[in-house]
Design an enzyme around this catalytic site. Structure first.
Site, PDB file in Angstrom:
ATOM      1  N   LYS A 172       0.913  -1.083   0.102  1.00 47.74           N
ATOM      2  CA  LYS A 172       0.024  -0.058   0.087  1.00 47.74           C
ATOM      3  C   LYS A 172       0.949   1.273   0.151  1.00 47.74           C
ATOM      4  O   LYS A 172       0.574   2.086  -0.738  1.00 47.74           O
ATOM      5  CB  LYS A 172      -1.054  -0.131   1.277  1.00 47.74           C
ATOM      6  CG  LYS A 172      -1.881   1.296   1.438  1.00 47.74           C
ATOM      7  CD  LYS A 172      -2.696   1.243   2.429  1.00 47.74           C
ATOM      8  CE  LYS A 172      -3.598   2.529   2.787  1.00 47.74           C
ATOM      9  NZ  LYS A 172      -4.448   2.733   3.626  1.00 47.74           N
ATOM     10  N   HIS A 231     -11.666 -23.915 -37.612  1.00 51.51           N
ATOM     11  CA  HIS A 231     -12.961 -23.515 -36.990  1.00 51.51           C
ATOM     12  C   HIS A 231     -13.064 -24.487 -35.703  1.00 51.51           C
ATOM     13  O   HIS A 231     -14.473 -24.982 -35.882  1.00 51.51           O
ATOM     14  CB  HIS A 231     -14.000 -23.413 -37.953  1.00 51.51           C
ATOM     15  CG  HIS A 231     -13.941 -22.021 -38.987  1.00 51.51           C
ATOM     16  ND1 HIS A 231     -13.569 -20.858 -38.313  1.00 51.51           N
ATOM     17  CD2 HIS A 231     -13.561 -21.974 -40.154  1.00 51.51           C
ATOM     18  CE1 HIS A 231     -13.127 -20.204 -39.598  1.00 51.51           C
ATOM     19  NE2 HIS A 231     -13.286 -20.762 -40.606  1.00 51.51           N
TER      20      HIS A 231
END
Length: 523
Positions: free
Chosen positions: A134, A276
């Protein structure tokens, strides 16, 4: 500069601490880490001396103290913060080196108990990491040994860590905490009141690492990126090394995965050509050249611009044959120098080398997924992966006529292929080669007809072929279509209310049929 070092995994920590000491950094440490550093002759201050409070509760509480978190969280650019530290005699901590209790490794061990798991949940480590991350502008936080060398080098050359480095370390730290907490949540969510574990827990926490941004998604107006599992299985597509070619597209990756998953299931030399997401040609042979040549014959039209996967080294002869067609992606576990030379002039062909795992005896070791996940609107469908492998012993002959030994081998081959064909799937095969593939139709009859049409276009005769159907024939009409096309033997799961009607039809038509007892829907 002050560094606090508290690690479970001691890999590289002595070398790091020595380098920091030589740079004039004061060392603070905890328990076993402090003992190790002291034994190596390094000056180190125990955290208990800093906090004025001894470790307690078997080490559960040692760094959860304002003398530690104040030093990590205080912003150097806020006068009130610095005045508060001075008032309470707290020193700033500029570098934090922490890795966490080995929770993931603990729960992965056979026989791990809930008590074992709980005792390996780190509390103080994550708390310190969060505090340091932090306050990244003032504190560098190291959570992995792979970061040590880079940090030491930057401190040596620049005398401090750049904001860019500290921010990157902060992000890595929060990612580590996220993954750690996710692993704990996954494990505990599976525990039942009686202590047993269920397969699907009350919460699922996906953890993936981005490999690359993609130019676009399935279509140009969609954005996309490619991610891998936090701990990928060996022998899977995400472990591939791209040796040449253009950047992989979203559709390249999806089709390549379909081809690779299929080809690596064969023990003999095999080739799979995908277009595909469906195999349009699959074959086995004595080597890569023969396997490719047979696979290509199935459907040369669809193979144009396809994805090719082989499970054996690609040599110069096979490369010469493949180079005669337009191919988007070419995959193999290895390539000879001659093979790579063939494709040097075809700079757009994407060549991927994927090392096959050796000697694996579990799904994970063999590079298979353990779970399949499908995204739906605001949710997920999760299931165990379709890793069922069929053997000759699993087959049940249900007709008067039995398959020959050669037909049985082709039935197993056809069944492997059908598993990777979109449902409804009908696959004609003969002599270790697909002869016609019908995929993805709403009607099984149409899939069968399309397979026959494709075989005709390729100039292939379906006489004497075997046929695999990924699900049962609900009526005899599907069987009649494949027999009319030339099939002499059929494999299907069975399980229909009209199984006997279909069996009687097979006897009437003089063909053999076996039940696998396994369905392979693939949507």
């Amino acid at each position: 500069m002050i560094a606090l070092i508290s690690v479970s995994d001691k890999t590289g920590v002595v070398e790091l601490a020595r380098a920091l000491h030589e740079l004039g950094v004061k060392l603070i440490s905890t328990g076993g880490t402090a003992k190790l550093l002291a034994e190596q002759g390094l000056p180190v201050t125990e955290v208990a001396e800093v906090t004025g409070f001894p470790e307690m509760l078997d080490g559960r509480v040692k760094t959860l103290h304002p003398m530690v978190h104040g030093g990590l969280l205080a912003r150097r650019d806020v006068p009130a913060h610095m005045e508060a530290l001075q008032a309470h005699g707290i020193d700033t901590i500029d570098l934090l080196v922490v890795n966490l209790y080995p929770f993931e490794a603990t729960v992965a061990r056979a026989g791990c108990t809930l008590e074992d798991a709980i005792e390996n949940i780190d509390i103080g480590g994550p708390a310190m990491v969060r505090s340091a991350a932090k306050n990244w502008k003032d504190v560098g936080v190291l959570t992995d040994a792979s970061q040590y060398a880079g940090v030491v080098e930057e401190l040596k050359t620049a005398g401090k860590l750049s904001d860019r480095t500290k921010f990157a370390l902060s992000v890595a730290a929060f990612n580590r905490i996220s993954n750690y907490d996710g692993a704990i949540s996954d494990y505990l969510s599976r525990i039942q009141e009686d202590g047993t574990q269920v397969l699907f827990g009350g919460q699922a926490n996906g953890r993936f690492v981005k490999l690359q941004d993609l130019r676009y998604g399935e279509n140009p107006h969609q954005q996309a990126a490619f991610y891998r599992d936090l701990h990928p299985a060996p022998g899977s597509l995400v472990t591939a090394r791209q040796l040449q070619g253009k950047e992989l597209s979203y559709n390249n990756i999806a089709d390549a995965d379909a081809a690779w998953e299929c080809v690596k299931g064969f023990e003999t030399a095999a080739c799979v050509i995908v277009k595909h997401a469906n195999p349009c040609g699959v074959a086995i042979g004595k080597d890569s050249l023969e396997a490719y040549s047979k696979a290509f014959k199935t459907d040369p039209t669809s193979a144009f611009g396809g994805i090719i996967a082989l499970n054996r080294t690609l040599d110069g002869a096979a490369a010469q044959a493949i180079s005669q067609q337009f191919v988007e992606v070419l995959m193999a576990p290895a390539f000879t120098a001659e093979a790579l030379e063939v494709f040097k002039t075809k700079v757009n062909v994407r060549i991927l080398q994927i090392d096959l795992p050796q000697g694996g005896n579990t799904d994970w070791e063999n590079g298979r997924n353990l779970m399949d996940i499908k995204r739906i609107g605001s949710g997920l469908l999760m299931q165990t992966a379709d890793n069922r492998v069929l053997t000759l012993a699993d087959l049940k002959v249900v007709t008067k006529k039995s398959p020959t030994a050669g037909e049985l081998e082709d039935l197993l081959f056809a069944w492997k292929v059908a598993k990777y064909v979109k449902s409804n799937a009908i696959v004609f095969c003969k002599d270790g080669m697909t002869m016609g593939v019908g995929a993805g139709q709403m009607s099984r009859l149409d899939s069968a007809r399309i397979a026959g049409i494709k075989a005709g276009h390729a100039g292939l005769s379906l006489k004497g072929t075997v046929v695999a159907s990924d699900a049962f024939f609900p009526f005899r009409d599907g069987l009649d279509v494949v027999v009319d096309a030339g099939a002499s033997c059929v494999i299907q799961p069975g399980g229909s209310m009209r199984d006997q009607e279909v069996i009687d039809a097979a006897d009437e038509r003089g063909v053999a049929m076996v039940f696998s007892g396994v369905r392979h829907f693939r949507h």
